[in-house]
Design a protein around this motif. Structure first.
Motif, PDB file in Angstrom:
ATOM      1  N   THR A  61       0.862  -1.189   0.000  1.00  0.00           N
ATOM      2  CA  THR A  61       0.000   0.000   0.000  1.00  0.00           C
ATOM      3  C   THR A  61       0.894   1.233   0.000  1.00  0.00           C
ATOM      4  O   THR A  61       2.046   1.189   0.472  1.00  0.00           O
ATOM      5  CB  THR A  61      -0.918   0.030   1.238  1.00  0.00           C
ATOM      6  N   PRO A  62       0.416   2.343  -0.532  1.00  0.00           N
ATOM      7  CA  PRO A  62       1.270   3.528  -0.663  1.00  0.00           C
ATOM      8  C   PRO A  62       1.705   4.080   0.697  1.00  0.00           C
ATOM      9  O   PRO A  62       0.934   4.072   1.659  1.00  0.00           O
ATOM     10  CB  PRO A  62       0.405   4.532  -1.405  1.00  0.00           C
ATOM     11  N   ASP A  63       2.935   4.552   0.730  1.00  0.00           N
ATOM     12  CA  ASP A  63       3.434   5.229   1.919  1.00  0.00           C
ATOM     13  C   ASP A  63       2.732   6.583   2.042  1.00  0.00           C
ATOM     14  O   ASP A  63       2.730   7.386   1.089  1.00  0.00           O
ATOM     15  CB  ASP A  63       4.948   5.447   1.794  1.00  0.00           C
ATOM     16  N   PRO A  64       2.082   6.867   3.173  1.00  0.00           N
ATOM     17  CA  PRO A  64       1.295   8.107   3.301  1.00  0.00           C
ATOM     18  C   PRO A  64       2.088   9.368   3.011  1.00  0.00           C
ATOM     19  O   PRO A  64       1.574  10.309   2.393  1.00  0.00           O
ATOM     20  CB  PRO A  64       0.798   8.064   4.748  1.00  0.00           C
ATOM     21  N   GLN A  65       3.351   9.406   3.448  1.00  0.00           N
ATOM     22  CA  GLN A  65       4.141  10.603   3.208  1.00  0.00           C
ATOM     23  C   GLN A  65       4.471  10.751   1.728  1.00  0.00           C
ATOM     24  O   GLN A  65       4.434  11.856   1.174  1.00  0.00           O
ATOM     25  CB  GLN A  65       5.435  10.564   4.025  1.00  0.00           C
ATOM     26  N   ALA A  66       4.793   9.618   1.074  1.00  0.00           N
ATOM     27  CA  ALA A  66       5.078   9.670  -0.362  1.00  0.00           C
ATOM     28  C   ALA A  66       3.849  10.116  -1.141  1.00  0.00           C
ATOM     29  O   ALA A  66       3.948  10.871  -2.118  1.00  0.00           O
ATOM     30  CB  ALA A  66       5.551   8.304  -0.853  1.00  0.00           C
ATOM     31  N   VAL A  67       2.682   9.654  -0.705  1.00  0.00           N
ATOM     32  CA  VAL A  67       1.438  10.075  -1.353  1.00  0.00           C
ATOM     33  C   VAL A  67       1.250  11.578  -1.197  1.00  0.00           C
ATOM     34  O   VAL A  67       0.963  12.301  -2.162  1.00  0.00           O
ATOM     35  CB  VAL A  67       0.231   9.314  -0.769  1.00  0.00           C
ATOM     36  N   ALA A  68       1.411  12.066   0.026  1.00  0.00           N
ATOM     37  CA  ALA A  68       1.199  13.493   0.293  1.00  0.00           C
ATOM     38  C   ALA A  68       2.140  14.370  -0.519  1.00  0.00           C
ATOM     39  O   ALA A  68       1.776  15.482  -0.919  1.00  0.00           O
ATOM     40  CB  ALA A  68       1.367  13.767   1.782  1.00  0.00           C
ATOM     41  N   ASP A  69       3.359  13.878  -0.770  1.00  0.00           N
ATOM     42  CA  ASP A  69       4.366  14.668  -1.476  1.00  0.00           C
ATOM     43  C   ASP A  69       4.284  14.512  -2.993  1.00  0.00           C
ATOM     44  O   ASP A  69       5.039  15.163  -3.721  1.00  0.00           O
ATOM     45  CB  ASP A  69       5.769  14.250  -1.020  1.00  0.00           C
ATOM     46  N   SER A  70       3.412  13.657  -3.496  1.00  0.00           N
ATOM     47  CA  SER A  70       3.408  13.322  -4.918  1.00  0.00           C
ATOM     48  C   SER A  70       2.724  14.400  -5.759  1.00  0.00           C
ATOM     49  O   SER A  70       1.857  15.144  -5.291  1.00  0.00           O
ATOM     50  CB  SER A  70       2.706  11.983  -5.145  1.00  0.00           C
ATOM     51  N   ARG A  71       3.094  14.437  -6.999  1.00  0.00           N
ATOM     52  CA  ARG A  71       2.506  15.408  -7.924  1.00  0.00           C
ATOM     53  C   ARG A  71       1.059  15.059  -8.261  1.00  0.00           C
ATOM     54  O   ARG A  71       0.251  15.949  -8.529  1.00  0.00           O
ATOM     55  CB  ARG A  71       3.358  15.489  -9.191  1.00  0.00           C
ATOM     56  N   ILE A  72       0.719  13.780  -8.267  1.00  0.00           N
ATOM     57  CA  ILE A  72      -0.657  13.419  -8.601  1.00  0.00           C
ATOM     58  C   ILE A  72      -1.624  13.901  -7.517  1.00  0.00           C
ATOM     59  O   ILE A  72      -2.751  14.310  -7.811  1.00  0.00           O
ATOM     60  CB  ILE A  72      -0.780  11.892  -8.846  1.00  0.00           C
ATOM     61  N   VAL A  73      -1.185  13.896  -6.268  1.00  0.00           N
ATOM     62  CA  VAL A  73      -2.022  14.417  -5.194  1.00  0.00           C
ATOM     63  C   VAL A  73      -2.102  15.940  -5.283  1.00  0.00           C
ATOM     64  O   VAL A  73      -3.165  16.533  -5.059  1.00  0.00           O
ATOM     65  CB  VAL A  73      -1.501  13.950  -3.826  1.00  0.00           C
ATOM     66  N   ASP A  74      -1.003  16.563  -5.630  1.00  0.00           N
ATOM     67  CA  ASP A  74      -1.026  18.011  -5.828  1.00  0.00           C
ATOM     68  C   ASP A  74      -1.974  18.376  -6.970  1.00  0.00           C
ATOM     69  O   ASP A  74      -2.727  19.356  -6.889  1.00  0.00           O
ATOM     70  CB  ASP A  74       0.384  18.516  -6.120  1.00  0.00           C
ATOM     71  N   PHE A  75      -1.958  17.569  -8.031  1.00  0.00           N
ATOM     72  CA  PHE A  75      -2.885  17.790  -9.145  1.00  0.00           C
ATOM     73  C   PHE A  75      -4.328  17.635  -8.681  1.00  0.00           C
ATOM     74  O   PHE A  75      -5.201  18.434  -9.054  1.00  0.00           O
ATOM     75  CB  PHE A  75      -2.579  16.800 -10.271  1.00  0.00           C
ATOM     76  N   ALA A  76      -4.595  16.601  -7.869  1.00  0.00           N
ATOM     77  CA  ALA A  76      -5.957  16.394  -7.366  1.00  0.00           C
ATOM     78  C   ALA A  76      -6.417  17.601  -6.551  1.00  0.00           C
ATOM     79  O   ALA A  76      -7.569  18.054  -6.683  1.00  0.00           O
ATOM     80  CB  ALA A  76      -6.016  15.116  -6.530  1.00  0.00           C
ATOM     81  N   ARG A  77      -5.529  18.125  -5.705  1.00  0.00           N
ATOM     82  CA  ARG A  77      -5.887  19.330  -4.941  1.00  0.00           C
ATOM     83  C   ARG A  77      -6.176  20.493  -5.883  1.00  0.00           C
ATOM     84  O   ARG A  77      -7.080  21.299  -5.643  1.00  0.00           O
ATOM     85  CB  ARG A  77      -4.748  19.690  -3.975  1.00  0.00           C
ATOM     86  N   HIS A  78      -5.411  20.548  -6.969  1.00  0.00           N
ATOM     87  CA  HIS A  78      -5.582  21.623  -7.949  1.00  0.00           C
ATOM     88  C   HIS A  78      -6.994  21.622  -8.536  1.00  0.00           C
ATOM     89  O   HIS A  78      -7.545  22.686  -8.848  1.00  0.00           O
ATOM     90  CB  HIS A  78      -4.530  21.463  -9.055  1.00  0.00           C
ATOM     91  N   VAL A  79      -7.582  20.425  -8.689  1.00  0.00           N
ATOM     92  CA  VAL A  79      -8.931  20.338  -9.272  1.00  0.00           C
ATOM     93  C   VAL A  79     -10.001  20.149  -8.205  1.00  0.00           C
ATOM     94  O   VAL A  79     -11.164  19.900  -8.519  1.00  0.00           O
ATOM     95  CB  VAL A  79      -9.004  19.192 -10.307  1.00  0.00           C
ATOM     96  N   GLY A  80      -9.607  20.256  -6.915  1.00  0.00           N
ATOM     97  CA  GLY A  80     -10.570  20.206  -5.830  1.00  0.00           C
ATOM     98  C   GLY A  80     -11.016  18.818  -5.427  1.00  0.00           C
ATOM     99  O   GLY A  80     -12.123  18.643  -4.895  1.00  0.00           O
ATOM    100  N   LEU A  81     -10.157  17.803  -5.651  1.00  0.00           N
ATOM    101  CA  LEU A  81     -10.497  16.431  -5.287  1.00  0.00           C
ATOM    102  C   LEU A  81      -9.528  15.896  -4.246  1.00  0.00           C
ATOM    103  O   LEU A  81      -8.444  16.455  -4.029  1.00  0.00           O
ATOM    104  CB  LEU A  81     -10.480  15.531  -6.526  1.00  0.00           C
ATOM    105  N   ASP A  82      -9.910  14.792  -3.624  1.00  0.00           N
ATOM    106  CA  ASP A  82      -9.082  14.123  -2.625  1.00  0.00           C
ATOM    107  C   ASP A  82      -8.084  13.229  -3.344  1.00  0.00           C
ATOM    108  O   ASP A  82      -8.454  12.197  -3.915  1.00  0.00           O
ATOM    109  CB  ASP A  82      -9.970  13.291  -1.695  1.00  0.00           C
ATOM    110  N   GLY A  83      -6.832  13.601  -3.299  1.00  0.00           N
ATOM    111  CA  GLY A  83      -5.816  12.853  -4.021  1.00  0.00           C
ATOM    112  C   GLY A  83      -5.504  11.489  -3.454  1.00  0.00           C
ATOM    113  O   GLY A  83      -4.856  10.673  -4.119  1.00  0.00           O
ATOM    114  N   THR A  84      -5.944  11.203  -2.251  1.00  0.00           N
ATOM    115  CA  THR A  84      -5.687   9.870  -1.698  1.00  0.00           C
ATOM    116  C   THR A  84      -6.660   8.836  -2.253  1.00  0.00           C
ATOM    117  O   THR A  84      -6.468   7.637  -2.068  1.00  0.00           O
ATOM    118  CB  THR A  84      -5.794   9.887  -0.158  1.00  0.00           C
ATOM    119  N   ASP A  85      -7.716   9.283  -2.931  1.00  0.00           N
ATOM    120  CA  ASP A  85      -8.718   8.370  -3.499  1.00  0.00           C
ATOM    121  C   ASP A  85      -8.523   8.326  -5.012  1.00  0.00           C
ATOM    122  O   ASP A  85      -9.144   9.080  -5.764  1.00  0.00           O
ATOM    123  CB  ASP A  85     -10.126   8.863  -3.147  1.00  0.00           C
TER     124      ASP A  85
END
Length: 657
Positions: free
Chosen positions: A11-35
């Motif tokens: 399963t993904p490392d939570p810190q790696a997920v938080a630091d990832s560009r795909i999660v930043d992109f999800a925040r950019h479009v107003g979505l939860d990047g962990t899902d």
């Protein structure tokens, strides 16, 4: 009883997920990047919103703005970002560090050199000016007969900056095989190297390069690259010649020509196992947005990262290697064998030495490392975050090996894609779980499904890999296909308006994708279908077997012959004991209905030059089809093996006559 879905292998490392560009992109479009599932659902339900967000997030620098994102949502024929003008080369060169490496050139000896961002821009400007002086303009074709070195990337970007159309193949292709590709394009300029390295040998390709030039009558000039230090002969050439040193060292200003979003960028060719290879044309804009999504979000690449992916210029992975520059990351080129006899682990050593963050390879390489007892953990691979793998299905057995020998926090990204879209259909991302033997999920923006024979989507059942909504990197067209009929027949004749790729997959209830092999090589015994990759996986795990190929061949009398061909490991013997061990493994781990009719040792398994087993051609040869109707030996890695299987089929037919 309903069987529970398996637990993820990692399963993904939570810190790696938080630091990832795909999660930043999800925040950019107003979505939860962990899902990831929710992000993917939005990306295919709202294609316009998703691709507009990719454009904005990666700050696409268009000379003129687009009028709308998707003008016509039809397949084939979707029109993306009409009105926009831009240039791929501009985006590849704009974010590179001036004094840091843009390209690290490596080879199997372990030596190498760096090309800084400033040097790369200067070389591209110089070669572009040289091409312009030779009469190259927008729409003209420039081709490369080159190994995987910085010269190929410089030449490609120079051509692209002018709006010219690029195509390249490796020098392991014979001149005629290269001419079968390039001759269709009627190129204006050829760029060729003196040779390449492979497994301790320098291969002299000077005569081959000149033979190829002579086979391209529209050439105005040939640029001669001094790569391995062999002097070019002084004699009459079929066209004007320009030394690469002269072409690439001029002091020039870089100016990239704005072109429409769907202006041709390159032509990549099908393997050409039968007939002339198909020229598949992709556009500047489609490649730009698709590769930024794939490399920037799924592979999490950006400034400061480094990618080393083993490929040759024959494979679409070379195009991805070049596109690494779009993200501002450093790309590594590599000339040589992935596992030369002198140092089987050279790629891991180079990954450690150059602090590579994304390492790419094939299933055969990882399985080979395990069988040879190579332990990459002897090198400092702490910088490696991602191990990408594609070319065929990655078996479940490889996952523990990567965890134990590369790193337990590495994202093992098995990918299914294709030259046809020069991108991936399914894979993983920093925010997806990993199931051994499965691809974590469809890629963002890819409306992927498994269709049954009636064209309905199925879950937890085997079906055809289809894409039900368009992707920006789908081909603009096939070369020399004026009415589009060949393009339509290749992908859209089975399910009208839906892309059928030709792979056999299962979409699981937990959202992952399992690839079973090519659907045209499906094993169908007594109405029970099975993917050949499922058998290959089990058999190739056995320590006595190096590689396997299973064939299901329909016979004239209505029978069905299913042989298994195996390449033995050193010291192994194919006797009754090993045969029964193989049968037992297939019976217990795959299907008792698909135990082969016979098991035969062979000297090797033929592949295309991109590493794919020639399953369907071998089946047809065994059924008695003439070689010239089945396979072009020039595109096979070991052509002598074709003769072996021809003789094998003839012997079997003689016995049954």
């Amino acid at each position: 009883m309903i069987r529970p879905y398996p637990e993820p292998f990692t399963t993904p490392d939570p810190q790696a997920v938080a630091d990832s560009r795909i999660v930043d992109f999800a925040r950019h479009v107003g979505l939860d990047g962990t899902d990831y599932a929710a992000l993917h659902s939005w990306s295919v339900a709202d294609l316009t919103g998703f691709w507009a967000a990719v454009w904005e997030y990666f700050d696409i620098d268009a000379d003129t703005p687009y009028e709308r994102v998707l003008a016509e949502e039809i397949m084939p024929g979707a029109r993306w970002f009409p009105g926009a003008t831009l240039n791929y080369a501009h985006h590849a060169l704009r974010n590179l560090p001036s004094d840091g490496p843009a390209i690290i050139a490596l080879d199997e000896t372990g030596s190498g050199y760096e090309v800084t961002g400033e040097q790369l821009r200067a070389q591209v400007a110089s070669v572009a000016a040289t091409l312009r002086d030779l009469g190259v303009g927008a729409g003209d074709r420039v081709v490369g007969y080159l190994p995987n070195t910085p010269h190929a990337i410089v030449a490609f970007l120079a051509a692209a900056s002018l709006g010219a159309v690029w195509s390249v193949c490796g020098q392991d292709y014979a001149p005629q095989a290269a001419a079968d590709r390039f001759g269709q394009l009627e190129p204006t300029v050829l760029i060729a190297a003196d040779g390449y390295l492979f497994n301790g040998t320098t291969h002299d390709r000077r005569d081959a390069s000149l033979e190829l030039a002579a086979a391209l009558p529209a050439l105005k000039a040939t640029l001669l690259v001094d790569h391995v230090g062999l002097p070019w002969p002084s004699r009459a050439y079929p066209s004007l010649v320009v030394p690469w040193e002269d072409a690439s060292t001029r002091i020039e200003e870089l100016a990239c020509t704005p072109v429409p979003f769907d202006h041709p960028l390159w032509v990549v060719f099908s393997s050409g196992t039968t007939g002339l290879p198909k020229g598949i044309v992709h556009g500047h804009g489609g490649v730009l947005v698709e590769h930024l999504k794939t490399l920037g979000l799924h592979s999490d690449l950006g400034p400061g990262d480094r990618l080393l992916w083993y490929t040759t210029t024959n494979w679409m992975l070379w195009n991805m290697v070049a596109s690494t520059l779009l993200t501002g990351a450093t790309t590594c080129t590599y000339d040589g064998s992935p596992a030369p006899f002198a140092k089987l682990d050279i790629l891991w050593e180079l990954a450690a030495r150059h602090r590579v963050t994304a390492f790419g390879t094939s299933p055969q390489y990882l399985l080979g490392m395990a069988k040879f007892g190579i332990d990459p953990s002897g090198h400092d691979l702490s910088s490696v975050r991602v191990v990408g793998c594609t070319g065929s299905a990655l078996p479940a057995s490889a996952y523990p090996w990567v965890r134990d020998h590369v790193g337990d926090r590495v994202l093992l990204a098995s990918i299914c894609g294709g030259t046809d879209v020069v991108a991936g259909f399914a894979g993983s991302a920093p925010n997806t779980p990993i199931w051994a033997g499965e691809l974590s999920a469809p890629h963002l923006g890819v409306s992927l499904a498994a269709f049954d024979d009636e064209g309905f989507p199925v879950v937890d059942q085997v079906g055809e890999l289809v894409v039900t909504r368009p992707m920006p990197s789908m081909p603009l067209y096939f070369w020399n296909d004026p009415d589009g009929s060949r393009y339509h027949d290749a992908y859209f004749s089975t399910y009208p308006g839906v892309w059928r790729h030709g792979d056999w997959i299962t979409v699981t209830g937990h959202g992952s994708v399992t690839v079973h092999g090519r659907s045209d090589s499906t094993l169908n015994r007594n109405g029970v279908r099975l993917g050949s990759a499922d058998i290959h996986d089990v058999v190739e795990r056995l320590p006595e077997i190096t590689e396997a190929l299973v064939i299901g061949a329909e016979e004239p009398d209505g029978g069905y012959w299913m042989p298994l061909f195996v390449v033995l490991a050193a010291g192994a013997s194919l006797g009754d004991t090993l045969r029964e061990k193989i049968r037992g493994a297939i019976r217990s781990e795959v299907s008792p209905r698909h135990v082969p009719d016979e098991i035969r040792g062979v000297p090797g398994i033929p592949h295309t030059r991109t590493g794919k087993k020639l399953e369907v051609p071998i089946k047809r040869l065994l059924q008695g089809a003439p070689v010239e109707q089945v396979v072009n030996p020039d595109v096979v890695d070991e052509p002598d093996l074709i003769d072996y299987f021809v003789r094998l089929g003839a012997e079997r037919r003689d016995r049954s006559a």
